[in-house]
Design an enzyme around this catalytic site. Structure first.
Site, short mmCIF file in Angstrom:
data_model
loop_
_atom_site.label_atom_id
_atom_site.label_comp_id
_atom_site.label_asym_id
_atom_site.label_seq_id
_atom_site.Cartn_x
_atom_site.Cartn_y
_atom_site.Cartn_z
N ALA A 1 72.16 48.55 57.59
CA ALA A 1 73.28 49.48 57.63
C ALA A 1 73.00 50.54 58.69
O ALA A 1 71.90 50.59 59.23
CB ALA A 1 73.46 50.15 56.28
N HIS B 1 70.23 60.17 55.75
CA HIS B 1 70.14 60.37 57.20
C HIS B 1 71.04 61.52 57.67
O HIS B 1 70.83 62.07 58.75
CB HIS B 1 70.56 59.11 57.95
CG HIS B 1 69.43 58.18 58.32
ND1 HIS B 1 68.26 58.61 58.88
CD2 HIS B 1 69.33 56.82 58.23
CE1 HIS B 1 67.48 57.56 59.12
NE2 HIS B 1 68.09 56.47 58.73
N GLU C 1 73.31 52.37 67.76
CA GLU C 1 71.87 52.55 67.80
C GLU C 1 71.23 51.22 68.21
O GLU C 1 71.61 50.20 67.67
CB GLU C 1 71.31 52.97 66.43
CG GLU C 1 69.84 53.33 66.52
CD GLU C 1 69.27 53.87 65.20
OE1 GLU C 1 69.98 53.88 64.19
OE2 GLU C 1 68.11 54.27 65.21
N HIS D 1 69.64 55.73 51.53
CA HIS D 1 68.97 55.88 52.83
C HIS D 1 69.96 56.36 53.90
O HIS D 1 69.70 57.36 54.59
CB HIS D 1 68.34 54.54 53.22
CG HIS D 1 67.63 54.55 54.53
ND1 HIS D 1 66.27 54.75 54.64
CD2 HIS D 1 68.08 54.41 55.80
CE1 HIS D 1 65.92 54.72 55.92
NE2 HIS D 1 67.00 54.51 56.64
N GLU D 2 71.07 55.68 54.02
CA GLU D 2 72.03 56.05 55.08
C GLU D 2 72.62 57.43 54.79
O GLU D 2 72.80 58.24 55.70
CB GLU D 2 73.15 55.01 55.21
CG GLU D 2 72.68 53.57 55.41
CD GLU D 2 71.67 53.37 56.51
OE1 GLU D 2 71.68 54.14 57.49
OE2 GLU D 2 70.83 52.45 56.39
N1 0A1 Z 1 69.22 53.45 61.69
C1 0A1 Z 1 69.47 52.32 60.84
C2 0A1 Z 1 68.88 51.06 61.32
C3 0A1 Z 1 69.58 50.36 62.42
C4 0A1 Z 1 68.98 50.27 63.65
C5 0A1 Z 1 69.53 49.54 64.67
C6 0A1 Z 1 70.73 48.90 64.43
O1 0A1 Z 1 71.24 48.16 65.44
C7 0A1 Z 1 71.66 46.92 65.29
C8 0A1 Z 1 71.36 48.99 63.22
C9 0A1 Z 1 70.77 49.74 62.21
C10 0A1 Z 1 68.78 52.60 59.51
O2 0A1 Z 1 67.65 53.06 59.49
O3 0A1 Z 1 69.35 52.29 58.49
ZN ZN Z 2 67.17 54.63 58.62
#
Ligand code: 0A1
Ligand code: ZN
Length: 881
Positions: free
Chosen positions: A269, A308, A128, A304-305
């Site tokens: 994370a 998701h 991501e 949180h994770e």
């Molecule tokens: N989706 C993750 C946040 C996240 C976004 C970008 C990243 O790239 C380095 C890593 C993590 C969350 O909301 O926890």
């Molecule tokens: Zn998130």
């Protein structure tokens, strides 16, 4: 490094791609400098798309080794290949075909920590938002959902453990010291959720039986020898799984759920399907090495994770403009989880403090953007407090407006209607409109319009007419590229309180719709008339922080004191006291600038003592109430012409006044709160520690304060107390023999534990005063520090720039100058981390003119550097605009 192309991505330009990739087969042959990735993609042309439409795949710095379509080599004339893009000019006429792509990567040299990289010899991925294109050419966008099958081959010695998304299918030996494992994820997912981990890791294993009786194998993987430190995270995971079943009816869907902790990670994370990857800071904990705040963060981030899995993975985002669809909603869910696990009131106060500290300055400065932005240059820069925290507040307001039951019905409809979709904010709002029969179009502005709304409120009571009137006016300040704002729907929870703290009855209300203690502000101006009100009530406003707005209230100090003592809404009661403290600090600031000695109202000082000793209040609540507004909070409320030194002096003066007047009471309470039981990280125990450590902070300014803190440090039996005492010594008694001794003792004890050393860096980076610039410079050469590790950089440089007002904003500009050079140094390895650091300068225009000029010079020096990354250029140019 991706340099800036100047390209701006716009929401209105969204259109589906001509092609789909229903299946993705990946084979990794891992080696540090030459990993080979073979991607076999099933590509499908969409209905109605012309046969001659080229297939354009994203790449980022890729080396192409082989390319075939349906088993035949693609001729150079039939494609355009560059490191950043691969175009198949004339795809086959058949609707479906197989595209094979082989790329070669060097994970060991990947310091940006995006794509496939190595952290302490462990191979891991971060995809991501756009990291998958650093692994292979792909339609790297969240609306391309694909079923992944992954085979990992590695040297068994180097990587005995091989993990990917989904369920394990197969594993075996390949001879010559090599082995393999295969994984299959049956749920179609976007490329940003792909993950792979390979290395030598220790496992903490457990299991969970779901609502419908399926057993899920749980694994948390950490550096060998640290398995015990994952116990709290595992417990938090099982509680999260149970809670999501109970609160939202959501059950886990695979046979396994794995979490891996790595020590080099750009964020907190990542929710990769079935294989979450964590910054080890948010997994590893015990009483000796982690503070209560660390335990609370671990609980929240694990949740949180995990959450998701439904809000983000099963239902994902159509495009990155919809980021808040998964993030705002998932933050709301993790906030609710923590509130249920801990104290709801305390949790809410902490959330609001965070929102005000991080989101309000964003919304009020040059980087302001709507919860759902309409354009971006670099999506990595939109993982912001606005998307996450304000995004969560918007979901909370939907619940306030609809009520708990209708909100839940809307969520059920969302899961039912959109499972398997890449959805939009419009889809999300629609489920609540359908579940409630209400029109939420005015409310939807919360997603589309940037800026923090303000409500100006005054009240009058007419005893003869027995009428109480609230006059409410809304305004939304202009933000970059949005000068004119539309009127918003603001749910304002309130209470009318009479003598003795009892709610005041009224017989009727007109001028706005008022339901269940909430005034629905929809127009520019409302005169809300309550009839049948005989005595003049005190008004408690924005109870529970029902809307993320600022208030300008004409309120008598007497009412404010009354609310701080009697408001039955715990949040508003805290708010009333906090407002009194802020007002006192702003007056003191002005007195100091005018060359006067600040003076404080005795009844405020007394009230502080009263709250500290009020046994009817939870200790954690009392600790939050007694924590004075931070220097940056005060600066934000002052708004312009900021002199951080005068703010610091005002805050110190108030702390001294409160501590001096309440010394005996604080000392007695401090003694009584000493923990005599075995350590437990639960909220009640943590609350007692928090109150005791807050009292220590006050007492440290009193005679004998350094010795008291030194004693606290030496007798501490857990990291919360030890780190708190060290901070008090370093901040209040900088340079004293006690502080020097404690810093050295801490370094000796924890020099080989990087996560604990982060606390040591943080504490020193936040020592107030001009000298800290030199301390921080010197610490960059400390053996435990590394410019390549995001946690180290954030602890030292991030703390210095975002939590040290007097040193970072040193009048001669040296703080800014050092900062600008360091940001550029970090950028060479890791543009994402550098860009985030650079946001520390976003409020530069609110400084007094001399500092403002120096800050601008520092920003210009960054902007003028050659070959700036897209990430950093975007932040710096918007900040200067
Ligand atoms: N989706 C993750 C946040 C996240 C976004 C970008 C990243 O790239 C380095 C890593 C993590 C969350 O909301 O926890
Ligand atoms: Zn998130």
């Amino acid at each position: 490094m991706r340099t800036d192309t100047g390209q701006v991505f716009k929401l209105e330009d969204y259109r589906p791609n001509d092609y789909l990739i229903p299946q993705t087969n990946l084979t990794f042959r891992l080696s540090p400098d030459a990993t080979h990735v073979t991607a076999l993609l099933t590509v499908e042309r969409r209905d109605g798309v012309s046969v001659s439409a080229p297939l354009v795949l994203d790449g980022d710095g890729l080396t192409l080794k082989r390319i075939e379509i349906d088993g035949k080599k693609v001729k150079p004339a039939d494609m355009l290949a560059s490191p950043d893009q691969l175009t198949i000019l004339k795809p086959p006429a058949a609707r479906r075909f197989q595209l094979l792509i082989e790329t070669e990567l060097a994970p060991a040299g990947n310091e940006a920590l995006m794509g496939l990289y190595r952290s302490s010899h462990v191979y891991c991925t971060q995809c991501e938002a756009e990291g998958f294109r650093r692994i292979t050419y792909f339609l790297d966008r969240p609306d391309i959902l694909s079923v992944y099958t992954v085979r990992i081959e590695a040297m068994r010695d180097e990587a005995p453990l091989l993990l990917s998304n989904g369920n394990p299918v197969d594993k075996g030996d390949l001879g010559d010291g090599w082995h393999y494992a295969s994984w299959h994820d049956p749920f179609p997912k976007p490329s940003y959720l792909f993950a792979l981990v390979a290395g030598n890791l220790g496992q903490l294993a457990d299991s969970f039986v779901t609502l419908s009786g399926r057993t899920v194998e749980l694994g948390i993987y950490v550096e060998p020898g640290k398995e015990k430190l994952a116990g709290y995270a595992m417990d938090a995971l099982k509680r999260s799984m149970k809670w999501d079943e109970e609160a939202f009816g959501r059950e886990y869907d695979l046979d396994v759920f794995n979490i891996v902790a790595v020590s080099d990670f750009n964020m907190g994370a990542m929710e990769n399907k079935g294989l979450n990857i964590f910054n080890d800071k948010y997994v590893l904990a015990d009483q000796e090495t982690a503070t209560d705040a660390d335990f609370a963060n671990i609980e929240a981030i694990i949740a949180h994770e995990y959450f998701h899995n439904w809000t983000g993975n099963r239902i994902t985002c159509r495009d990155w403009f919809q980021l808040c669809l998964k993030e705002g909603l998932t933050v709301f869910r993790d906030h609710e989880f923590s509130a249920d696990q801990r104290s709801r009131a305390v949790k809410r106060i902490a959330e609001v403090r965070t929102l005000r500290a991080h989101q309000f300055p964003e919304d009020q400065g040059p980087l302001a953007h709507p919860v759902r932005p309409r354009r971006y240059r670099e999506i990595n820069n939109f993982y912001t407090a606005t998307v996450y925290e304000k995004g969560s507040e918007v979901v909370r307001m939907i619940r306030t407006i609809l009520g708990v039951d209708v909100f839940r019905a809307g969520m059920d409809l969302y899961f039912e209607r959109h499972d398997g979709d890449a959805a939009t904010i419009e889809d999300f709002i629609k489920v609540f409109e359908d579940a409630s029969g209400r029109d939420l179009s005015q409310f939807a502005l919360w997603y589309h319009q940037a800026g923090t709304p303000n409500l100006t409120i005054s009240s009058t009571h007419n005893p003869a007419a027995r009428e109480f009137t609230l006059e409410i006016e809304q305004s939304v300040p202009p933000t970059p590229s949005e000068s004119r704002k539309r009127l918003m729907h603001i749910p304002l929870a309130f209470g009318l309180i009479g003598a003795g703290g009892k709610p005041v009855d009224y017989s009727g209300v007109e001028g706005a719709s008022v339901e269940d203690g909430v005034i629905h502000v929809r127009k520019r101006r409302h005169m809300v008339r309550f009839s049948g009100v005989t005595e003049r009530p005190a008004v408690s406003l924005n109870r529970g922080f029902s809307a993320p707005v600022t208030l300008s209230v004409e309120q008598k100090a007497d009412d404010q004191f009354f609310l701080a003592r009697h408001d039955s809404d715990a949040f508003s009661r805290w708010q009333a006291f906090n407002t009194l403290l802020t007002d006192a600090l702003i007056s003191a600031f002005r007195e100091i600038l005018g060359g006067k000695q600040p003076a404080f109202a005795p009844r405020l000082i007394e009230l502080a003592g009263g709250i500290a000793g009020d046994e009817t209040l939870e200790p954690a609540y009392r600790a939050l109430a007694l924590a004075l507004p931070g220097e940056a909070d005060i600066a934000r409320d002052i708004g312009r012409n900021i002199d951080p030194d005068a703010i610091y002096a005002a805050r110190e003066a108030l702390a001294l006044a409160i501590g001096t007047a309440n010394r005996d009471a604080f000392s007695g309470l401090y003694e009584r709160l000493a923990d005599r039981e075995a350590f437990s990280p639960d909220a009640a125990s943590a609350g007692r520690r928090a109150l005791r450590n807050t009292l220590l902070d006050y007492l440290s300014l009193q005679p004998g304060g350094a010795a008291l803190a030194a004693g606290h440090f030496q007798s501490a039996t857990n990291m919360t107390d030890r780190a708190a005492a060290l901070a008090v010594l370093a901040h209040r008694h900088d340079g004293s023999p006690e502080a020097i001794k404690a810093l050295a003792a801490f370094e000796t004890a924890y020099g080989s534990d990087p996560l604990v050393m982060d606390k040591w860096f943080q504490i020193q980076a936040s020592v107030p005063g001009p000298q800290t610039v030199d301390t921080v410079k010197a610490l960059t050469s400390h053996p435990a520090f590394s410019m390549g590790n995001p946690n180290r950089v954030r602890s030292l440089i991030g703390t210095f720039s975002s939590a040290n007002q007097t040193s970072f904003h040193r009048a001669d500009g040296e703080g800014y100058w050092f900062f600008a050079q360091t940001v550029l140094e970090v950028e060479k390895r890791n543009p994402q981390v550098a860009a985030r650091l650079a946001t520390a300068l976003r409020s530069w225009r609110s400084l007094e003119p001399l500092r403002q000029a120096k800050a601008r010079e520092a920003l210009l020096s960054i902007a003028g550097a050659e070959n700036l990354s897209a990430d950093l250029r975007d932040i710096v140019e918007r900040t200067l605009a």
